[in-house]
Design a protein around this motif. Sequence first.
Motif, short mmCIF file in Angstrom:
data_model
loop_
_atom_site.label_atom_id
_atom_site.label_comp_id
_atom_site.label_asym_id
_atom_site.label_seq_id
_atom_site.Cartn_x
_atom_site.Cartn_y
_atom_site.Cartn_z
N ARG A 3 9.16 0.12 -3.12
CA ARG A 3 7.80 0.13 -2.98
C ARG A 3 7.23 1.42 -3.22
NH1 ARG A 3 3.45 -2.81 -3.52
NH2 ARG A 3 1.91 -2.70 -1.96
N LEU A 7 4.58 2.71 -5.75
CA LEU A 7 3.26 3.40 -5.31
C LEU A 7 2.93 4.94 -5.81
CD1 LEU A 7 2.73 1.85 -1.76
CD2 LEU A 7 1.82 1.34 -4.16
N THR A 8 4.11 5.72 -5.98
CA THR A 8 4.18 6.95 -6.23
C THR A 8 3.84 6.96 -7.61
OG1 THR A 8 5.46 7.72 -4.60
CG2 THR A 8 5.14 9.26 -6.47
N ALA A 10 2.54 4.69 -9.51
CA ALA A 10 0.94 4.33 -9.54
C ALA A 10 0.16 5.37 -9.46
CB ALA A 10 0.74 2.86 -8.79
N TRP A 11 0.20 6.11 -8.33
CA TRP A 11 -0.64 7.14 -8.09
C TRP A 11 -0.84 8.21 -9.03
CZ3 TRP A 11 0.87 12.20 -6.31
CH2 TRP A 11 -0.38 12.80 -5.86
N ILE A 52 -4.66 -0.69 -9.81
CA ILE A 52 -5.17 -0.53 -8.32
C ILE A 52 -4.63 -2.11 -7.76
CG2 ILE A 52 -6.66 -0.46 -6.55
CD1 ILE A 52 -7.85 2.08 -8.07
N ARG A 55 -0.80 -2.89 -8.13
CA ARG A 55 0.17 -2.36 -7.40
C ARG A 55 -0.08 -2.03 -5.91
NH1 ARG A 55 4.11 -3.41 -10.48
NH2 ARG A 55 3.98 -2.51 -12.32
N TYR A 56 -1.52 -1.42 -5.62
CA TYR A 56 -1.69 -1.20 -4.42
C TYR A 56 -2.24 -2.73 -3.45
CZ TYR A 56 -1.89 3.78 -5.44
OH TYR A 56 -1.39 5.03 -5.51
N LEU A 57 -2.82 -3.52 -4.27
CA LEU A 57 -3.23 -4.65 -3.54
C LEU A 57 -2.19 -5.82 -3.68
CD1 LEU A 57 -7.10 -4.68 -3.93
CD2 LEU A 57 -5.81 -3.73 -2.28
#
Length: 89
Positions: A3, A7-8, A10-11, A52, A55-57
């Motif tokens: 994960r 996230l990295t 995606a950022w 967002i 990936r983040y939600l």
Amino acid sequence: MTRPDILTRAWLTLIVLSGVSTLAAAAITAGYDARIAGAIVLFLALMKARLILSRYLGLADAPSWRRGFNLSLTLFMLGALGLYLIPSF
């Protein structure tokens, strides 16, 4: 892939998309067509919102919810693009 790696990535993708939108917006002051640059900025905003949400939600794990959000976001962005382009006709 773990994960934090997702996230990295995606950022980093969000940073790149933000940079490209900044360049597209700056192109307007350089004399490029504002309609095309505005459409590019709106499209990149759509891509960032989808990233967002996915990936983040965590909507990547819920494909039916992701499809619903993607549909509503796409319709919203098409409406915003239409409103943006109306004065140029």
